[in-house]
Write an enzyme that holds these catalytic residues in place. Structure first.
Site, PDB file in Angstrom:
ATOM      1  N   MET A 183      -5.106  30.499  19.522  1.00  0.00           N
ATOM      2  CA  MET A 183      -6.334  31.103  19.027  1.00  0.00           C
ATOM      3  C   MET A 183      -6.179  32.610  18.903  1.00  0.00           C
ATOM      4  SD  MET A 183      -8.579  28.796  18.379  1.00  0.00           S
ATOM      5  CE  MET A 183     -10.085  29.754  18.301  1.00  0.00           C
ATOM      6  N   LYS A 207      -2.047  16.863  20.770  1.00  0.00           N
ATOM      7  CA  LYS A 207      -1.505  17.820  21.740  1.00  0.00           C
ATOM      8  C   LYS A 207      -2.348  17.696  23.004  1.00  0.00           C
ATOM      9  CE  LYS A 207       0.164  22.573  22.196  1.00  0.00           C
ATOM     10  NZ  LYS A 207      -0.407  23.026  23.471  1.00  0.00           N
ATOM     11  N   GLY A 222       5.112  29.062  22.733  1.00  0.00           N
ATOM     12  CA  GLY A 222       3.816  29.695  22.550  1.00  0.00           C
ATOM     13  C   GLY A 222       3.914  31.194  22.685  1.00  0.00           C
ATOM     14  N   HIS A 269       1.834  19.598  26.666  1.00  0.00           N
ATOM     15  CA  HIS A 269       1.839  20.826  27.468  1.00  0.00           C
ATOM     16  C   HIS A 269       1.980  20.364  28.912  1.00  0.00           C
ATOM     17  CE1 HIS A 269      -0.050  25.038  28.312  1.00  0.00           C
ATOM     18  NE2 HIS A 269       0.856  24.707  29.212  1.00  0.00           N
ATOM     19  N   ASN A 318       5.826  21.505  25.557  1.00  0.00           N
ATOM     20  CA  ASN A 318       5.264  22.847  25.436  1.00  0.00           C
ATOM     21  C   ASN A 318       4.915  23.326  26.837  1.00  0.00           C
ATOM     22  OD1 ASN A 318       2.006  24.048  24.770  1.00  0.00           O
ATOM     23  ND2 ASN A 318       3.839  25.179  24.241  1.00  0.00           N
ATOM     24  N   GLY A 319       4.934  24.641  27.019  1.00  0.00           N
ATOM     25  CA  GLY A 319       4.502  25.224  28.278  1.00  0.00           C
ATOM     26  C   GLY A 319       5.605  25.981  28.994  1.00  0.00           C
ATOM     27  N   GLY A 320       5.470  27.300  29.068  1.00  0.00           N
ATOM     28  CA  GLY A 320       6.360  28.113  29.876  1.00  0.00           C
ATOM     29  C   GLY A 320       7.774  28.284  29.362  1.00  0.00           C
ATOM     30  N   CYS A 367      -7.016  22.202  25.322  1.00  0.00           N
ATOM     31  CA  CYS A 367      -7.623  23.508  25.568  1.00  0.00           C
ATOM     32  C   CYS A 367      -8.642  23.418  26.696  1.00  0.00           C
ATOM     33  CB  CYS A 367      -8.290  24.028  24.300  1.00  0.00           C
ATOM     34  SG  CYS A 367      -8.997  25.679  24.489  1.00  0.00           S
TER      35      CYS A 367
END
EC number: 1.3.1.91
Length: 336
Positions: free
Chosen positions: A23, A144, A238, A176, A216-218, A104
């Site tokens: 976003m 997601k 990301g 994620h 996804n993530g980190g 989210c």
């Protein structure tokens, strides 16, 4: 039985590297820049609520440059009929994938009963996915998600969520790999505090090999991203992709065998797009905000960022400002 048809698979070479929907960050200006850096990457829009797509300013919300393909539209929402309408519109606008946000954790998203809280309503997500697939035939519909919500740490709950959605026809999941905390943590903290558990994404792929799984993530560096490819179809970056965008180019070149190009060379390829946008009346600051991390950690990187931050908002700012900023990265450092 919810299932109408299975959603189409996404070509494997388009899943290895992707940039997360973020976003206020991954707008069309950002995606065009990322496309220059990573020709093979799959790009994602910011999350757009289905209601906004159906009733809002589509020319603004769905803006996309042809060079962005393959690019996915991420939708938020929890009403199957509305999501189906939005998916059909997204497909008509040329998006290559429609992705449903089930991850989210923001208060605003929770109040609207979508995002991460949907992980506790797998039947509703399945109905939504089935409706979206029926409304946008030929376009992959994907999800997601997180591993769970709050204190949901049971593998059985997670795999039941996945299986329920897969039964509705979804074939690709972006995981994620941490929980979402709906109480007590900000969205920023939700990206950092809950522990990462990549092993759950790996286990999902082992136990459901027919599904396409992207993690996804980190993910912060090239070696870490590459390691995920030993287990899964792809790695989604990301914040690292945004704050250190040259990492995208390094990964794309490494995985495709392409020649590694310089930051300055890549940025100068962006010039025709920038000048076309300026001609349309777009202010330079809306474009250069996505470039500030290009020289992060490099000689002149701080000066590059400062020149753009201080000058891009001024009336009449144009490409000359970027050349000024670039010149500071190309000078030889003073001897110490």
């Amino acid at each position: 039985m919810r299932r109408v048809n299975a959603s189409p698979a996404i070509p494997a070479d388009q899943l290895r590297l992707s940039v997360a929907p973020m976003m206020d960050w991954t707008d069309s200006h950002c995606r065009v820049f990322h496309r220059l850096l990573a020709p093979s990457a799959r790009l994602y829009s910011e999350m757009v609520h289905a209601n906004a797509v159906v009733l809002g300013d589509r020319a603004r919300l769905l803006a996309m440059d042809p060079c962005e393909h393959p690019v996915a539209l991420q939708l938020g929402g929890s009403e199957p009929a509305l999501l189906a309408q939005a998916a059909r519109i997204g497909a008509d606008w040329g998006y290559d994938e429609i992705n449903l946000n089930c991850g989210c954790p923001s208060d605003r998203v929770q109040a609207g009963r979508f995002g991460a809280c949907l992980m506790r309503e797998p039947a509703l997500v399945a109905d939504s996915v089935a409706a979206m697939i029926a409304a946008a035939p030929g376009v992959p519909v994907t999800v997601k998600c997180r591993l769970g919500v709050d204190d949901d740490h049971e593998w059985e709950r997670f795999i039941d969520f996945i299986d329920t959605i897969a039964e509705a026809g979804c074939r690709m999941f972006v995981v994620h790999a941490r929980n979402a905390w709906l109480k007590g943590l900000s969205p920023k903290e939700n990206r950092e505090v809950p522990p990462l558990r990549y092993d759950w994404a790996y286990r999902l792929k082992r136990e459901r090999p027919q599904l396409q799984v992207v993690v996804n993530g980190g993910i912060a560096d090239a070696d870490e991203a590459t390691a995920h490819l030993q287990h899964l179809e792809g790695a989604m970056l990301g914040r690292a992709a945004y704050h250190t965008p040259y990492l995208l180019h390094q990964l794309d070149a490494r995985w495709s065998g392409a020649v590694l190009r310089s930051r300055a060379e890549l940025l100068r390829e962006y010039r025709p797009y920038v000048e076309a946008q300026l001609h349309k009346g777009v202010f330079l600051k809306h474009i250069t905000r996505h470039l500030l991390g290009l020289f992060a950690g490099q000689h002149g990187g701080r000066a590059f960022r400062q020149i753009l931050s201080e000058g891009a908002h001024r009336p009449g700012a144009d490409w000359a400002l970027l050349e000024q900023a670039l010149s500071l990265t190309e000078r030889e450092p003073l001897p110490t």
